[in-house]
Design a protein around this motif. Structure first.
Motif, PDB file in Angstrom:
ATOM      1  N   LYS A   7      29.958  49.445  67.514  1.00  0.00           N
ATOM      2  CA  LYS A   7      29.570  50.658  66.812  1.00  0.00           C
ATOM      3  C   LYS A   7      30.767  51.556  66.518  1.00  0.00           C
ATOM      4  O   LYS A   7      30.832  52.202  65.468  1.00  0.00           O
ATOM      5  CB  LYS A   7      28.521  51.405  67.645  1.00  0.00           C
ATOM      6  CG  LYS A   7      28.002  52.681  66.970  1.00  0.00           C
ATOM      7  CD  LYS A   7      26.903  53.310  67.816  1.00  0.00           C
ATOM      8  CE  LYS A   7      26.367  54.571  67.137  1.00  0.00           C
ATOM      9  NZ  LYS A   7      25.278  55.204  67.911  1.00  0.00           N
ATOM     10  N   TYR A   8      31.707  51.622  67.442  1.00  0.00           N
ATOM     11  CA  TYR A   8      32.799  52.581  67.315  1.00  0.00           C
ATOM     12  C   TYR A   8      34.162  51.935  67.018  1.00  0.00           C
ATOM     13  O   TYR A   8      35.187  52.597  67.112  1.00  0.00           O
ATOM     14  CB  TYR A   8      32.902  53.413  68.602  1.00  0.00           C
ATOM     15  CG  TYR A   8      31.744  54.337  68.785  1.00  0.00           C
ATOM     16  CD1 TYR A   8      31.700  55.562  68.120  1.00  0.00           C
ATOM     17  CD2 TYR A   8      30.670  53.995  69.598  1.00  0.00           C
ATOM     18  CE1 TYR A   8      30.625  56.419  68.282  1.00  0.00           C
ATOM     19  CE2 TYR A   8      29.594  54.846  69.755  1.00  0.00           C
ATOM     20  CZ  TYR A   8      29.571  56.064  69.096  1.00  0.00           C
ATOM     21  OH  TYR A   8      28.502  56.897  69.249  1.00  0.00           O
ATOM     22  N   GLN A   9      34.182  50.638  66.677  1.00  0.00           N
ATOM     23  CA  GLN A   9      35.479  49.998  66.434  1.00  0.00           C
ATOM     24  C   GLN A   9      36.168  50.514  65.170  1.00  0.00           C
ATOM     25  O   GLN A   9      37.380  50.418  65.025  1.00  0.00           O
ATOM     26  CB  GLN A   9      35.303  48.479  66.355  1.00  0.00           C
ATOM     27  CG  GLN A   9      34.435  48.007  65.203  1.00  0.00           C
ATOM     28  CD  GLN A   9      34.287  46.491  65.191  1.00  0.00           C
ATOM     29  OE1 GLN A   9      34.963  45.800  65.938  1.00  0.00           O
ATOM     30  NE2 GLN A   9      33.414  45.991  64.342  1.00  0.00           N
ATOM     31  N   GLN A  10      35.385  51.092  64.227  1.00  0.00           N
ATOM     32  CA  GLN A  10      35.982  51.615  62.999  1.00  0.00           C
ATOM     33  C   GLN A  10      36.303  53.098  63.087  1.00  0.00           C
ATOM     34  O   GLN A  10      36.808  53.686  62.132  1.00  0.00           O
ATOM     35  CB  GLN A  10      35.023  51.362  61.810  1.00  0.00           C
ATOM     36  CG  GLN A  10      34.659  49.897  61.595  1.00  0.00           C
ATOM     37  CD  GLN A  10      35.874  49.045  61.273  1.00  0.00           C
ATOM     38  OE1 GLN A  10      36.853  49.538  60.688  1.00  0.00           O
ATOM     39  NE2 GLN A  10      35.831  47.773  61.655  1.00  0.00           N
ATOM     40  N   ARG A  11      35.994  53.729  64.254  1.00  0.00           N
ATOM     41  CA  ARG A  11      36.216  55.159  64.400  1.00  0.00           C
ATOM     42  C   ARG A  11      37.461  55.419  65.253  1.00  0.00           C
ATOM     43  O   ARG A  11      37.847  54.586  66.073  1.00  0.00           O
ATOM     44  CB  ARG A  11      34.998  55.828  65.048  1.00  0.00           C
ATOM     45  CG  ARG A  11      33.731  55.665  64.209  1.00  0.00           C
ATOM     46  CD  ARG A  11      32.599  56.507  64.749  1.00  0.00           C
ATOM     47  NE  ARG A  11      31.387  56.335  63.955  1.00  0.00           N
ATOM     48  CZ  ARG A  11      30.267  57.031  64.144  1.00  0.00           C
ATOM     49  NH1 ARG A  11      30.215  57.939  65.099  1.00  0.00           N
ATOM     50  NH2 ARG A  11      29.208  56.816  63.379  1.00  0.00           N
ATOM     51  N   PRO A  12      38.071  56.569  65.100  1.00  0.00           N
ATOM     52  CA  PRO A  12      39.273  56.857  65.903  1.00  0.00           C
ATOM     53  C   PRO A  12      38.938  56.977  67.394  1.00  0.00           C
ATOM     54  O   PRO A  12      37.835  57.402  67.758  1.00  0.00           O
ATOM     55  CB  PRO A  12      39.767  58.180  65.319  1.00  0.00           C
ATOM     56  CG  PRO A  12      38.585  58.788  64.666  1.00  0.00           C
ATOM     57  CD  PRO A  12      37.753  57.649  64.152  1.00  0.00           C
ATOM     58  N   TRP A  13      39.927  56.635  68.195  1.00  0.00           N
ATOM     59  CA  TRP A  13      39.721  56.632  69.653  1.00  0.00           C
ATOM     60  C   TRP A  13      39.472  58.044  70.191  1.00  0.00           C
ATOM     61  O   TRP A  13      38.730  58.223  71.159  1.00  0.00           O
ATOM     62  CB  TRP A  13      40.961  56.026  70.311  1.00  0.00           C
ATOM     63  CG  TRP A  13      40.868  55.906  71.803  1.00  0.00           C
ATOM     64  CD1 TRP A  13      41.659  56.502  72.722  1.00  0.00           C
ATOM     65  CD2 TRP A  13      39.906  55.143  72.541  1.00  0.00           C
ATOM     66  NE1 TRP A  13      41.279  56.162  73.989  1.00  0.00           N
ATOM     67  CE2 TRP A  13      40.188  55.331  73.909  1.00  0.00           C
ATOM     68  CE3 TRP A  13      38.836  54.323  72.172  1.00  0.00           C
ATOM     69  CZ2 TRP A  13      39.453  54.725  74.910  1.00  0.00           C
ATOM     70  CZ3 TRP A  13      38.104  53.718  73.175  1.00  0.00           C
ATOM     71  CH2 TRP A  13      38.401  53.919  74.530  1.00  0.00           C
TER      72      TRP A  13
END
Length: 575
Positions: A7-13
């Motif tokens: 879900k969050y692999q494309q969002r910034p850390w």
């Protein structure tokens, strides 16, 4: 975790970090053990409790996790070196150095200035987060009273007033040289330890002879008897509680009992709360003892489930003595004693009828400080009785060898009395010792034999004093059997002497084993005394009775550390 990664692999850390911190700041408002859908939170708390906090960051994380687990709020100062654990009615200020070392812990109750808590400082320096969390829980529970902050503050005032009255009662008839054991067994409110800033007031009201001996042989050891904690709890109904101490002059009463002021509107207030004596482990109590407490306090103990009293005592004893769970259905136990055949005890658990029933009591509610001395005396009586029954219980319910066995059956009689049945040591008829625990300091015993069987040399009064000295049924039964064996051996020796030469004593004279009054090479042998008359005890026997407490070492061999017990026995023999 895989779903979160996708879900969050494309969002910034940084966005993920903010979300994680947001979730940690707003945990589920329910115990982790009842949240099967939050394994991640449960694992993180276990990791926090397992890691040895060394840096300031890790210590802060541990404090934040523990505080939120207890339902408290946490704030960190801008400098990052001070952690504030807060609630509506109190707050803790934990000050750290840059390297994570603890500097100070201060506690402030509602409307009070913060004060240093040395007990909390020691716990955090030892990284004992379990004990620290328990104190946080106790502080929170102290204010679990329905109503607004003003009502909760009144409850805290009532608890302070109770503590002052109890402390005043603890000073009654107290001399300067009184020791802790005397206070525990004879003090009006036991051995009272006042509340510190973080630890609630507790009362130690009973200690067994074995624990007393263990403390004497191991100076500096932390040997504790049975304790109860004094606190306050919220209720659904209003109760009149004092808001200021009711004892003005502790010595003004009659018969060493203090005089209390009347509960007027100026001195008391109707609060949705009650004082309680709480136990760390539930205490098995007979239905008659529970009724006595009800009559004394005027308040019914709620939530009790009646069951056979002996079943509850066996369960409680197994929980203390066994490292593994044993079924409460077990009723046959093997007890090993030094220099004696192994004992096998069958415990007849009785029924749920009348005074043979009981319940596990976790707390006792009351509303007036004058009730406490009477409740403490009932508790002493019950725990002394439980100690005797528990001495027949061990973690060995299967005989692991084929050695000689002595069989006994423990049968409840009525109230706090019971019978121990066994085969006569000389004949094959049944014999019985009836033990009646009158109070925690008074025990009556009666030895019943078949009229056709030879009498045993122990008087009822002597057996009662041995019971009080050791509070162990196996030790008492060993003394009876060993004395019977000596009487039997001496009888055979006398018969042989009669056949070979003229007797020097009249035939009606009692047999006296003078060797039994001398020091025996073993600890157990120090009590093998033969009394010359059933109704009278010689002075020499009276003096040797004080050493009967050494027998308690043999009656508690079911303790886990065998090597430590052997070392203790050797030390006793040297003394």
């Amino acid at each position: 975790m895989e779903q979160l990664r996708l879900k969050y692999q494309q969002r910034p850390w940084t966005e993920t970090l903010r979300l994680v911190y947001f979730c940690m700041e707003n945990p589920l408002r329910r115990p982790v053990s009842h949240a099967p859908d939050s394994p991640l939170l449960s694992c993180m708390e276990k990791i926090e409790r397992t890691l040895h906090a060394k840096s300031m960051f890790s210590v802060m994380n541990a404090l934040e996790s523990l505080s939120r687990q207890k339902g408290l709020n946490v704030h960190v100062s801008p400098s990052g070196t001070t952690c504030y654990i807060t609630s509506m009615m109190f707050y803790l200020e934990v000050q750290l150095e840059k390297d994570g070392n603890l500097m100070d812990v201060k506690l402030a109750h509602f409307g009070e200035a913060p004060v240093v808590c040395d007990d909390l400082v020691q716990l955090l320096r030892m990284k004992n987060y379990d004990a620290f969390g328990k104190i946080l829980e106790d502080l929170s529970n102290m204010y679990q009273i329905p109503g607004n902050s003003e009502m909760k503050a009144k409850g805290y005032l009532a608890l302070q007033a109770l503590e002052k009255d109890l402390y005043s009662m603890s000073l009654l008839d107290r001399t300067q040289d009184v020791n802790r054991v005397t206070e525990i067994l004879h003090g009006k409110v036991g051995h009272l330890v006042p509340r510190t800033r973080g630890t609630p007031m507790n009362i130690e009201f009973y200690i067994s002879p074995y624990q007393i001996l263990e403390a004497e042989l191991n100076p500096g050891s932390q040997v504790c008897g049975t304790k109860t904690v004094v606190t306050i709890e919220g209720t659904d109904m209003l109760h009149k509680l004092p808001l200021s101490p009711l004892i003005v002059d502790p010595q003004s009463g009659e018969d060493s009992n203090p005089a209390f002021l009347q509960l007027t509107d100026e001195l008391s207030m109707d609060l949705p709360a009650l004082f309680v004596l709480k136990f760390h482990q539930p205490v098995p109590m007979s239905s008659s003892s529970i009724e006595d407490i009800h009559r004394l306090t005027g308040i019914q103990i709620s939530g009790l489930k009646l069951a056979p009293l002996y079943e509850l005592i066996v369960w409680s004893a197994l929980k203390d003595k066994c490292s593994e769970e044993l079924s409460t259905n077990e009723s046959c136990f093997f007890v090993s004693l030094p220099d004696c055949p192994k004992h096998c005890y069958f415990i007849n658990k009785g029924s749920e009828k009348s005074d043979l029933a009981g319940a596990l009591v976790s707390k006792i509610p009351f509303s007036h400080p004058k009730c406490v001395p009477g409740v403490i005396e009932i508790l002493r009586h019950q725990v002394a009785y439980n100690t005797l029954i528990s001495s027949c219980v061990s973690d060995k319910h299967i005989n692991e060898d084929d050695s000689e066995l002595l069989y006994f059956e423990v049968v409840p009689h009525r109230n706090t009395s019971f019978c121990v049945f066994f085969l006569h040591p000389v004949k094959e008829n049944l014999a019985c010792v009836m033990i009646d625990v009158i109070t925690s300091r008074e025990v009556h015993c009666h030895l019943q034999l078949n009229p056709q069987d030879p009498a045993l040399s122990y008087s009822d009064d002597f057996i009662a004093r041995v019971v009080k000295s050791c509070m162990s049924v196996p030790v008492v039964m060993r003394a009876i059997f060993r004395n019977a064996a000596k009487v039997k051996a001496d009888s055979k020796t006398q018969d042989m002497d009669v056949d070979t030469k003229q007797p020097h004593e009249p035939p009606s004279a009692q047999i006296t084993d003078s060797d039994s009054l001398k020091e025996s090479p073993s600890v157990a042998g120090q009590h093998d005394l033969v009394v010359t008359n059933k109704s009278s005890i010689t002075d020499s026997t009276e003096e040797n009775l004080s050493t009967a407490k050494l027998e308690t070492l043999g009656g508690n061999t079911e303790k886990s550390n065998l090597s430590s017990r052997t070392e203790t026995l050797c030390r006793v023999e040297e003394n």
